[in-house]
Design an enzyme around this catalytic site. Structure first.
Site, PDB file in Angstrom:
ATOM      1  NE  ARG A  54      -2.787   0.594   3.420  1.00 29.52           N
ATOM      2  CZ  ARG A  54      -2.077   0.971   4.494  1.00 29.52           C
ATOM      3  NH1 ARG A  54      -1.445   2.127   4.516  1.00 29.52           N
ATOM      4  NH2 ARG A  54      -2.015   0.181   5.540  1.00 29.52           N
ATOM      5  CE1 TYR A 106     -15.769  10.658 -16.933  1.00 30.77           C
ATOM      6  CE2 TYR A 106     -15.436  10.689 -14.558  1.00 30.77           C
ATOM      7  CZ  TYR A 106     -15.731   9.996 -15.720  1.00 30.77           C
ATOM      8  OH  TYR A 106     -15.990   8.654 -15.665  1.00 30.77           O
ATOM      9  CG  ASP A 178      -9.182  15.370 -15.477  1.00 31.70           C
ATOM     10  OD1 ASP A 178      -8.382  14.739 -16.196  1.00 31.70           O
ATOM     11  OD2 ASP A 178     -10.290  14.909 -15.135  1.00 31.70           O
ATOM     12  CE  LYS A 203     -11.726   7.157 -19.061  1.00 28.68           C
ATOM     13  NZ  LYS A 203     -12.119   8.399 -18.428  1.00 28.68           N
TER      14      LYS A 203
HETATM   15  C1  LIG Z   1     -12.618   8.785 -17.109  1.00 29.81           C
HETATM   16  C2  LIG Z   1     -12.290  10.120 -16.558  1.00 29.81           C
HETATM   17  C3  LIG Z   1     -12.119  10.339 -15.192  1.00 29.81           C
HETATM   18  C4  LIG Z   1     -12.332   9.239 -14.169  1.00 29.81           C
HETATM   19  O1  LIG Z   1     -11.426   8.202 -14.314  1.00 29.81           O
HETATM   20  P1  LIG Z   1     -11.734   6.654 -13.935  1.00 29.81           P
HETATM   21  O2  LIG Z   1     -10.469   5.974 -14.310  1.00 29.81           O
HETATM   22  O3  LIG Z   1     -12.920   6.221 -14.748  1.00 29.81           O
HETATM   23  O4  LIG Z   1     -12.011   6.609 -12.474  1.00 29.81           O
HETATM   24  C5  LIG Z   1     -11.777  11.608 -14.773  1.00 29.81           C
HETATM   25  N1  LIG Z   1     -11.612  12.624 -15.640  1.00 29.81           N
HETATM   26  C6  LIG Z   1     -11.779  12.456 -16.964  1.00 29.81           C
HETATM   27  C7  LIG Z   1     -11.604  13.608 -17.880  1.00 29.81           C
HETATM   28  C8  LIG Z   1     -12.130  11.209 -17.478  1.00 29.81           C
HETATM   29  O5  LIG Z   1     -12.303  11.055 -18.795  1.00 29.81           O
END
Ligand SMILES: *Cc1c(COP(=O)(O)O)cnc(C)c1O
Length: 392
Positions: A54, A106, A178, A203
């Site tokens: 962890r 998001y 982000d 992604k």
């Molecule tokens: C998918 C996404 C998230 C969240 O990520 P997860 O891996 O699904 O928890 C946050 N911000 C953006 C822009 C995303 O496309």
């Protein structure tokens, strides 16, 4: 044996080599998976740098070093999802603190801020971040940070990162970005003075639609110790298996991003000429209202685009059923192309007036362009349009 990272390497080279841990027992050229929950001490107070997974793990550490180098920060933390990354960052705030962010961020981030952190006393204002004046007006004495997400989802609106960090400096705020949609290959928020970057590595960074993960990267030492403490205290770090998958995926990031962008540009240009398509949203098109800003703050335009189709002329169900290369699915950033209807899928949790206000209608389709050959993608869309036109 760890490859010694070199700050002068280009991102393609960083992605392949930085952090990659070559096990000297058998001279592996890739990082082994260390699924050990615990690591033995040689004697009291002496171990080989890891004690409990962890808190730290060699496979995860390899990925973290790689991501820190790509983003240009001092340290990265690989989390089990993108939401785990933003959840961890939410704990930088205390009850009474206030955050300003975009109204079109998001959906999962919106839900977390609106329905979880608000209940814990951390308030968020959701404003049109494209307008610096609106951001300034939303700032109160309790405001601690600006949360930036650019380009936005699904309509690819841009936020001027430099304008946001300037406002943050004026008011003594810190900034979080982000960077999921562009990846560090096309956008480096640290170059504009952002303090903390996070990702859904699910992604583009992993890019193969086979793992969920996230990452936090700190630009300098300001938040470094606190984030390291929080990841360990909250237990939001990812498993060694997942870290290994993301580390494998990230090695081709630059080449995948170039292919996503080349394809997205070709598809966007072709879609712009189709009578059944009322509007194409892609920052790479000269017609995009923020094309100049896109060129200023991004090294490329990415692989995401959205369109508004004419539902009077197109049978949407038939169109979607006729596609062979585009899966009807949420998520994005993988090598395979995906298409979805934000109205009923990714943005269904927004109220109907909120969806309308954000510019989303039932005819809006979001497309994640994969790395297939662009001619095949265009032929597939063309065939599906023809099959679904005027057929109702
Ligand atoms: C998918 C996404 C998230 C969240 O990520 P997860 O891996 O699904 O928890 C946050 N911000 C953006 C822009 C995303 O496309």
């Amino acid at each position: 044996m760890k490859t010694t990272p070199d700050q002068n390497w280009q991102p393609e080279t960083q992605a392949v080599h930085t952090g990659v841990y070559k096990d000297s027992t058998f001279n592996s050229v890739t990082t082994p998976i260390y699924p050990s929950s615990t690591f033995a001490f040689e004697k009291l107070g002496v171990n080989k740098g890891f004690d409990y997974t962890r808190s730290g793990n060699p496979t995860r550490a390899a990925l973290e070093q790689n991501l820190a180098a790509l983003e240009g920060g001092v340290q990265a933390w690989a989390t089990c999802t993108g939401m785990a990354a933003i959840t961890t960052l939410g704990f930088l705030f205390k009850p009474g603190d206030h955050i300003v962010t975009g109204h079109d961020i998001y959906g999962g981030t919106f839900r977390l801020l609106d329905q979880v952190f608000r209940g814990m006393g951390v308030e968020t204002s959701f404003v049109r971040m494209g307008s610096p004046d609106e951001v300034r007006r939303a700032i109160k004495p309790a405001t601690k940070a600006l949360l930036i997400e650019t380009p936005s989802n699904p309509l690819l609106n841009l936020v001027d990162i430099a304008a946001m960090t300037a406002i943050a400096r004026e008011h003594g705020l810190f900034t979080i970005a982000d960077n999921t949609f562009m990846s560090p290959y096309f956008q480096k928020p640290f170059e504009f003075g952002v303090d903390i970057v996070f990702h859904s590595t699910t992604k583009y960074i992993n890019g193969h639609s086979d793992v969920v993960g996230g990452a936090i990267v700190a630009r300098d030492n300001t938040f470094r110790e606190r984030i390291a403490f929080l990841v360990n205290a909250l237990g939001t770090a990812c498993s060694p298996f997942d870290a290994w998958l993301v580390l494998r995926g990230v090695k081709t990031l630059g080449y995948r991003m170039e292919a996503h962008q080349r394809n997205a540009m070709a598809v966007a240009r072709w879609l712009s000429q189709q009578p059944v398509v009322k509007r194409v949203y892609y920052p790479g098109l000269e017609s995009h209202p923020q094309h100049t800003l896109a060129k200023r703050q991004m090294r490329g335009f990415g692989g995401m685009l959205s369109i508004d189709v004419d539902l009077e002329r197109l049978n949407l169900d038939q169109f979607l059923a006729s596609l062979r290369l585009f899966s009807l699915a949420e998520s994005l950033g993988g090598v395979e192309s995906l298409i979805e209807q934000p109205w009923t899928m990714s943005h269904a949790s927004m109220s109907e007036p909120a969806r309308r206000a954000a510019g989303i209608s039932p005819g809006t389709l979001r497309i994640s362009i994969g790395i297939e050959h662009p001619d095949d993608l265009i032929a597939d869309l063309d065939g599906a349009f023809k099959a679904a036109l005027n057929s109702r």
